[in-house]
Design a protein around this motif. Structure first.
Motif, PDB file in Angstrom:
ATOM      1  N   GLN A 136       0.846  -1.194   0.000  1.00 54.80           N
ATOM      2  CA  GLN A 136       0.000   0.000   0.000  1.00 54.80           C
ATOM      3  C   GLN A 136       0.882   1.245   0.000  1.00 54.80           C
ATOM      4  N   PHE A 137       0.443   2.256  -0.753  1.00 54.44           N
ATOM      5  CA  PHE A 137       1.120   3.555  -0.718  1.00 54.44           C
ATOM      6  C   PHE A 137       0.180   4.592  -1.333  1.00 54.44           C
ATOM      7  N   ALA A 138       0.471   5.840  -1.090  1.00 56.20           N
ATOM      8  CA  ALA A 138      -0.249   6.953  -1.712  1.00 56.20           C
ATOM      9  C   ALA A 138       0.757   7.753  -2.536  1.00 56.20           C
ATOM     10  N   TRP A 139       0.320   8.238  -3.695  1.00 55.06           N
ATOM     11  CA  TRP A 139       1.248   9.009  -4.536  1.00 55.06           C
ATOM     12  C   TRP A 139       0.654  10.366  -4.884  1.00 55.06           C
ATOM     13  N   GLN A 140       1.532  11.332  -5.051  1.00 51.16           N
ATOM     14  CA  GLN A 140       1.105  12.683  -5.409  1.00 51.16           C
ATOM     15  C   GLN A 140       1.366  12.906  -6.899  1.00 51.16           C
TER      16      GLN A 140
END
Length: 510
Positions: free
Chosen positions: A468-472
């Protein structure tokens, strides 16, 4: 003794990296356009043959058009004994002694016009003599390979397969595929795929079959440009948009992410509201609708400017997107190769009309202030979905990041290996490498919250490593808002005299 201690070393600390995988950096996949449409419909072939041992010659290629067969060779010169002169022999009707030769067509058990076999038979009264039995036979043929997916890196080879864009005599468009390829390459594409329509079934069925062919054999082409030549009815267009969107969605579910660029036939003549409806009804972030449907092209054969279809603008968009990184917006880019817009189109493209089309998800091309054409704003048809689905560059970023992470993990060859205590750490290191590559190439601005864990029963599957990760994203710059006020801190006030003329009278101030 194995490892670093196979020979004498002085006492100290020695580090062995162990079995943790080292993966080469995987870059962002290139944008590759696939054109789908019609060419001239045949290959051209020349072969050298001889009637020395037989009165018949079976041609090398299958799917030969018998009416295209031309036989050339030599005959005795009537004015110079022992010399010969070149000649083009005369064809006759099949099965007769008319002319110098005739052509028969046979269909093998496998059947189909693509598999037919052509035989050239010399007539009894033929001018093809035993003294000069060598001939050259040229013809058109359309075998099964013509309808296969083909890859190209230069226009000359493309043209050899699908024919020249324009008829060298009349200047009419001969091969829509070749003309579209010309625009794509001129605008930056350095590699193309092409798929010729089969000619079997309706136009809608042929395109549906082409999408299925592409889906079944290729994952490289990530930008599809179908040339919907002759399709002008709004209902038919809506149906074809739905079929295309279904194909793109099915590919995405299989992990193959593609977008499509649509341009409309020049004879499409519907209201602005109807055109808006095409985009808002399909509302897909994977479909780009290029507008207008008429553009001007300088025709060197006729030395005049002619009007061509909007799907050639779509091909130019494809070339522009091929030449730039995914995070680069299509907004304000300049499609090349056109001589502008027809006057009737320019007059009708008022600011009100362009705003209406853009707000419905059409990517409008307009005349730039300093001349030439430019894309007003690069939009998908899913305008209502917000920035992440309306901006072409943001959709392409997400696709590119997906492919980058997937390709990097595949290259590590972890699937099929046992899960150990270090597997999650290895996966995290590999995903970190992919994300850092994306960040370094400015595909994304950054990422946060990277976490890797092995799922556990009873609620999880222990054969799954979860990431899991969030990206900009890298957002496109669409607007610059400037606010300014008058600075009166100098202490000097100047009063100017002005006269304001209104509809009801005149007011004078001083």
């Amino acid at each position: 003794m194995t490892g670093p201690f196979g020979k004498y070393l002085p006492p100290g600390v020695y580090v062995d990296t162990g079995p943790n995988p080292t993966v080469a950096s995987v870059g962002v996949n290139p944008t590759i356009v696939c054109l789908i449409g019609t060419g001239v419909g045949y290959h051209t072939f020349n072969e050298a043959d001889s009637f020395a041992s037989s009165n018949s010659i079976t041609l090398a290629q299958t799917g030969v058009d018998p009416n295209s067969v031309v036989v050339t060779g030599y005959v005795a010169d009537p004015n110079a004994s022992g010399n010969s002169i070149p000649t083009t022999f005369t064809p006759g009707a099949s099965g007769t002694n008319q002319g110098d030769y005739y052509v028969t067509i046979t269909t093998p058990v496998s059947g189909g016009p693509q598999n037919t076999i052509a035989t050239v038979i010399k007539t009894s009264g033929s001018r093809i003599s035993s003294t000069y039995p060598q001939v050259t036979i040229s013809y058109h043929y359309t075998d099964a390979s013509y309808y296969q997916l083909n890859s190209f890196t230069d226009f000359a080879t493309f043209q050899d397969v699908y024919g020249p864009p324009l008829d060298p005599t009349t200047g009419n468009i001969m091969s829509p595929l070749s003309l579209a390829a010309q625009f794509a390459i001129q605008n930056g594409a350095n590699r193309l795929y092409a798929l010729a329509l089969s000619g079997t079934g309706t136009i809608a069925q042929q395109f549906a079959s082409a999408y299925a062919t592409l889906s079944g054999i290729n994952s490289d082409a990530n930008l599809v440009v179908p040339l919907w030549d002759g399709v002008t009815d709004p209902g038919a267009l809506a149906g074809m948009l739905a079929t295309l969107n279904a194909a793109l969605t099915a590919d995405a579910l299989d992990g193959v992410l593609r977008m499509a660029i649509i341009g409309l036939d020049q004879n499409y003549n519907q209201s602005t509201a109807s055109t808006q409806g095409l985009a808002t009804t399909i509302a897909s972030e994977r479909i780009i609708l290029a507008w207008p449907n008429q553009l001007s092209l300088y025709n060197g054969v006729t030395n005049s400017t002619v009007t061509i279809d909007g799907f050639y603008l779509a091909a130019a968009y494809g070339g522009l997107m091929s030449a730039q990184v995914p995070q680069m917006p299509l907004t304000r880019k300049k499609p090349l190769g056109f001589a502008g817009l027809p006057a009737s189109i320019s007059i009708g493209m008022t600011t009100t009309v362009k705003n209406a089309l853009s707000s419905s998800g059409l990517s409008v091309t307009e005349v730039a202030r300093l001349g030439g054409l430019q894309v007003r704003q690069g939009l998908t048809t899913n305008y209502a979905g917000g920035e992440l689905t309306r901006e072409i560059s943001l959709v392409r970023q997400a696709d590119a990041l997906y492919n980058l992470v997937q390709t990097t993990l595949d290259a590590a060859q972890l699937i099929g290996q046992p899960i150990t205590g270090t597997t999650a750490l290895a996966v995290k290191a590999i995903v970190t490498q992919a994300l850092e590559t994306a960040k370094a190439s400015q595909l994304i601005e950054g990422y946060t919250g990277l976490a890797v864990r092995e799922q556990a029963p009873p609620n999880g599957d222990p054969t799954v490593i979860e990431v899991q990760f969030a990206w900009q994203p890298t957002y496109p710059l669409n607007y610059i808002l400037v606010n300014f006020t008058v600075d009166t801190t100098t202490g000097v006030t100047t009063v100017n005299s002005a006269t304001i003329t209104g509809t009801t009278g005149t007011s004078t101030g001083g």
